[in-house]
Design a protein around this motif. Sequence first.
Motif, short mmCIF file in Angstrom:
data_model
loop_
_atom_site.label_atom_id
_atom_site.label_comp_id
_atom_site.label_asym_id
_atom_site.label_seq_id
_atom_site.Cartn_x
_atom_site.Cartn_y
_atom_site.Cartn_z
N ASN A 90 5.81 -4.74 19.10
CA ASN A 90 5.48 -6.16 19.13
C ASN A 90 5.38 -6.75 17.73
OD1 ASN A 90 5.42 -5.98 21.90
ND2 ASN A 90 3.20 -5.90 22.05
N LEU A 91 4.73 -6.04 16.82
CA LEU A 91 4.60 -6.55 15.46
C LEU A 91 5.95 -6.58 14.74
CD1 LEU A 91 1.26 -4.90 14.29
CD2 LEU A 91 1.65 -7.28 14.98
N ALA A 92 6.83 -5.63 15.04
CA ALA A 92 8.16 -5.64 14.44
C ALA A 92 8.94 -6.88 14.87
CB ALA A 92 8.91 -4.37 14.83
N ARG A 93 8.72 -7.35 16.09
CA ARG A 93 9.36 -8.59 16.53
C ARG A 93 8.89 -9.78 15.69
NH1 ARG A 93 11.80 -9.53 21.44
NH2 ARG A 93 10.91 -11.62 21.44
N LEU A 94 7.60 -9.82 15.41
CA LEU A 94 7.05 -10.96 14.66
C LEU A 94 7.48 -10.93 13.20
CD1 LEU A 94 5.10 -13.40 14.47
CD2 LEU A 94 3.31 -11.77 13.88
N PHE A 95 7.35 -9.78 12.55
CA PHE A 95 7.64 -9.69 11.12
C PHE A 95 9.12 -9.42 10.83
CE2 PHE A 95 3.05 -8.55 11.19
CZ PHE A 95 2.61 -9.57 10.36
N HIS A 96 9.89 -9.09 11.86
CA HIS A 96 11.32 -8.79 11.69
C HIS A 96 11.52 -7.63 10.72
CE1 HIS A 96 13.00 -12.56 13.63
NE2 HIS A 96 11.72 -12.88 13.48
N GLU A 97 10.60 -6.68 10.71
CA GLU A 97 10.67 -5.55 9.80
C GLU A 97 10.24 -4.28 10.52
OE1 GLU A 97 12.10 -5.89 7.10
OE2 GLU A 97 11.69 -7.83 6.19
N HIS A 98 10.58 -3.14 9.92
CA HIS A 98 10.13 -1.86 10.46
C HIS A 98 8.62 -1.74 10.34
CE1 HIS A 98 9.86 2.39 11.34
NE2 HIS A 98 9.33 2.62 10.16
N VAL A 99 7.99 -1.27 11.41
CA VAL A 99 6.54 -1.08 11.44
C VAL A 99 6.25 0.37 11.80
CG1 VAL A 99 4.38 -1.70 12.60
CG2 VAL A 99 6.06 -3.48 12.04
N GLN A 100 5.41 1.01 11.00
CA GLN A 100 4.99 2.39 11.27
C GLN A 100 3.48 2.48 11.23
OE1 GLN A 100 7.02 5.78 9.32
NE2 GLN A 100 5.00 6.60 8.81
N ILE A 101 2.93 3.27 12.14
CA ILE A 101 1.49 3.42 12.24
C ILE A 101 1.11 4.87 11.94
CG2 ILE A 101 -0.53 3.17 13.73
CD1 ILE A 101 1.03 1.13 15.36
N ASN A 102 0.16 5.06 11.03
CA ASN A 102 -0.38 6.38 10.70
C ASN A 102 -1.85 6.44 11.11
OD1 ASN A 102 2.12 6.86 9.52
ND2 ASN A 102 1.38 6.45 7.46
N ALA A 103 -2.33 7.64 11.41
CA ALA A 103 -3.73 7.84 11.79
C ALA A 103 -4.42 8.70 10.74
CB ALA A 103 -3.82 8.51 13.16
N TYR A 104 -5.70 8.37 10.47
CA TYR A 104 -6.51 9.10 9.49
C TYR A 104 -7.87 9.38 10.10
CZ TYR A 104 -2.99 7.35 6.24
OH TYR A 104 -1.80 7.07 5.61
N ALA A 105 -8.27 10.64 10.06
CA ALA A 105 -9.56 11.04 10.62
C ALA A 105 -10.31 11.90 9.60
CB ALA A 105 -9.38 11.81 11.93
N GLY A 106 -11.60 11.62 9.42
CA GLY A 106 -12.40 12.40 8.48
C GLY A 106 -13.81 12.58 9.01
N TRP A 107 -14.55 13.53 8.38
CA TRP A 107 -15.90 13.85 8.86
C TRP A 107 -16.94 13.91 7.74
CZ3 TRP A 107 -11.54 14.87 11.28
CH2 TRP A 107 -11.50 14.80 12.67
N ARG A 108 -16.53 14.24 6.54
CA ARG A 108 -17.48 14.42 5.44
C ARG A 108 -17.33 13.32 4.40
NH1 ARG A 108 -19.48 19.67 5.52
NH2 ARG A 108 -20.98 18.83 4.04
N THR A 109 -17.88 13.51 3.22
CA THR A 109 -17.85 12.48 2.18
C THR A 109 -16.68 12.65 1.21
OG1 THR A 109 -19.34 13.80 0.80
CG2 THR A 109 -20.34 12.14 2.24
N ALA A 110 -15.93 13.76 1.30
CA ALA A 110 -14.80 13.95 0.40
C ALA A 110 -13.68 13.00 0.79
CB ALA A 110 -14.31 15.40 0.48
N ARG A 111 -13.15 12.26 -0.19
CA ARG A 111 -12.07 11.33 0.10
C ARG A 111 -10.76 12.10 0.25
NH1 ARG A 111 -13.03 10.96 -5.35
NH2 ARG A 111 -11.22 11.25 -6.71
N GLY A 112 -9.91 11.62 1.14
CA GLY A 112 -8.62 12.26 1.32
C GLY A 112 -7.63 11.90 0.23
N PHE A 113 -7.67 10.64 -0.22
CA PHE A 113 -6.69 10.17 -1.19
C PHE A 113 -7.39 9.47 -2.35
CE2 PHE A 113 -4.68 10.38 2.93
CZ PHE A 113 -3.51 11.06 2.66
N ASP A 114 -6.81 9.61 -3.53
CA ASP A 114 -7.33 8.94 -4.70
C ASP A 114 -6.95 7.46 -4.67
OD1 ASP A 114 -8.47 11.23 -5.76
OD2 ASP A 114 -6.63 11.81 -6.81
N LEU A 115 -7.45 6.73 -5.63
CA LEU A 115 -7.08 5.33 -5.80
C LEU A 115 -5.55 5.23 -5.88
CD1 LEU A 115 -8.09 2.41 -6.43
CD2 LEU A 115 -8.03 3.07 -8.85
#
Length: 403
Positions: free
Chosen positions: A126-151
């Motif tokens: 549905n969003l690809a119809r509106l923006f006329h562009e490729h749309v990809q969705i990623n999921a991120y799950a965490g449990w502790r205080t350590a960050r997965g990715f840096d700035l």
Amino acid sequence: MADVGFEQLAQMLWPGHVEEFLATTWGRTHLHIAGEAGKFAHLLPWTGLNTILRQHRLDFPRLRLARAGRSLPATKYLRYVRNARNQSNIPRLLPAALTDELRAGATLVLDAVDELSEPLAELATNLARLFHEHVQINAYAGWRTARGFDLHWDDHDVFILQIAGRKDWRVYGMTRPYPLVTDIEPAAKPQHEPLWAATLNAGDLLYIPRGWWHVALPLAEPTLHLTVGVHNRTGLDLLRWLGERMRASELARQDLPRFAQPAEQTAHLARLRAELFAAWDAITLNDFFNQQDAQAQPRPQLDLPWSALVDAPALADDARVRLTAPRPIDFQVDATGIVAFNCNNKRWRFAAAALLVLRPLANGHACTVRALCAAAGNKLAPHTVRLFLTELIGAGLLARIAD
């Protein structure tokens, strides 16, 4: 009825408004919208994530664990087995090892999860119809205080949808205007304080434009969020497209005069420049956008066993169908009454009466066969409408929607 893409974005931005967002925020600045706790919970609950991990063969880097800005070796949570013919390695999840790494502070990342979940496939489509562009969705799950990715910054616009739990975010803006992944110089890390810093709660949305530095910090509790990435085209894409169109030019296809005299080389460049500028003057952005839309490929849609039957039974009155076109369709009617349009990388042509059936489907919503027969009125018999719909399903322009 509004287009499904507009409706989808309106639901995400509520209580904000789509028109205001596109006019003042899109591609310009970040936006945080507080939402109710269950606003996005239906998209990918914890049970849905567990089901995906259990039922699919997921390999690195699509499935990965990250900690302190680095990906952990896949062998820490995956094992590889040979198939019966000893021809390929098959990834198998190691549940206990995976859980140990998550307990120790790793973040679980699952790319293109919209290909593995029907609600997320619907959202991305549905969003690809509106923006006329490729749309990809990623999921991120965490449990502790350590960050997965840096700035870091992303090379696409991102909507963060907080599914469950909380997470701290810091947004800094751009240090190099519109950076590229393969750029001539890197974007410097920001040295200033963040422009925005807050905690996302379940149901919150955060929009971050392409090229804006940001970082997410877990809060020692289970947290799950989605990133909806919209990959917009740039001026470089337009120039590449124009270069492809120049294949029609005999001069552009000709070998460059490497061993010619300087005067002859200069003259050759002048002729090339003249043809390039003539081609540039002959195009508009709409030419580029329309061709990209026409070439966009739909997501795979199957309707087995019905679609594979040689003599498939007639479509029932309450059967629901929907166009597979990944972009809105521009119907054009010529002087002879022929309806023509481009989509799914193909040119389609029908008699004018086809519009009676196609127009109700143009906004991306599903319609029942009964409603389409009614829309055709007395100009097309119900039997004719059903045959037409069946032909469109066989041609891949239409898909029957399961109840």
